[in-house]
Write an enzyme that holds these catalytic residues in place. Sequence first.
Site, PDB file in Angstrom:
ATOM      1  N   CYS A  80       8.503  36.189  -9.643  1.00 36.07           N
ATOM      2  CA  CYS A  80       6.878  35.737  -9.674  1.00 36.07           C
ATOM      3  C   CYS A  80       6.063  35.984 -10.837  1.00 36.07           C
ATOM      4  CB  CYS A  80       6.039  36.347  -8.366  1.00 36.07           C
ATOM      5  SG  CYS A  80       4.789  35.548  -7.844  1.00 36.07           S
TER       6      CYS A  80
ATOM      7  N   ASP B  96       4.197  43.789   0.719  1.00 34.54           N
ATOM      8  CA  ASP B  96       3.849  44.428  -0.748  1.00 34.54           C
ATOM      9  C   ASP B  96       3.805  45.937  -0.595  1.00 34.54           C
ATOM     10  OD1 ASP B  96       3.640  44.676  -3.245  1.00 34.54           O
ATOM     11  OD2 ASP B  96       2.103  43.180  -3.659  1.00 34.54           O
TER      12      ASP B  96
END
Length: 201
Positions: A9, A125
Amino acid sequence: MTAPFIKICGLKTEADIDAAVEAGADAVGFVFAPGSPRTVDAATARRLLERVPADVLTVGVFRNQSVAAISQFAEGSGVRGVQLHGEEGPEYFAALRAAGRTLLRATAEPVRRCGEYGEDLLLLDAPDPGSGKPWNWASPRFAAPSGRWLLAGGLRPDNVREALEVTGAWGVDVSSGVESERGVKSPDLIRAFIGAARGQH
């Protein structure tokens, strides 16, 4: 264990894209949320997307933006996936579902299973996103969700294999862990991360 799904990412350059694709990434992410050193505009993402093969998922990352803004960015860039990384509720996923995109929900809260908000993929996360500090995966407080979920936060080439083995994650997502400096990707680290995640070295 089966080969993990790997998302790289925060890509911003042609070299980032080429390194991720050539090393075998399953997905590449572009940050459209404002305020990040990794943020790109829709036109930049569209140009970079031309280098991505059809079998690699392209994802736009958003945080606390309106459905209209998300749709505009997604259409303007051409990404096939949308990742919501803020306080978005199930209504966001319902509104964005109509476009036929792959929907990813990112959270740092404990979640029982993927799909509770209507997402296709769940991204778990670390408690302090962007800090580079991982979960304590071995802690009793860490509970792996069921379904298709990606572990993120504090992952690097030297710890990603252990993280996968301990948590049983379906996949992994990395951004800062493959950077030479904040916001700047390292092709060597991208290759090392993917190789380590797949147990190739």
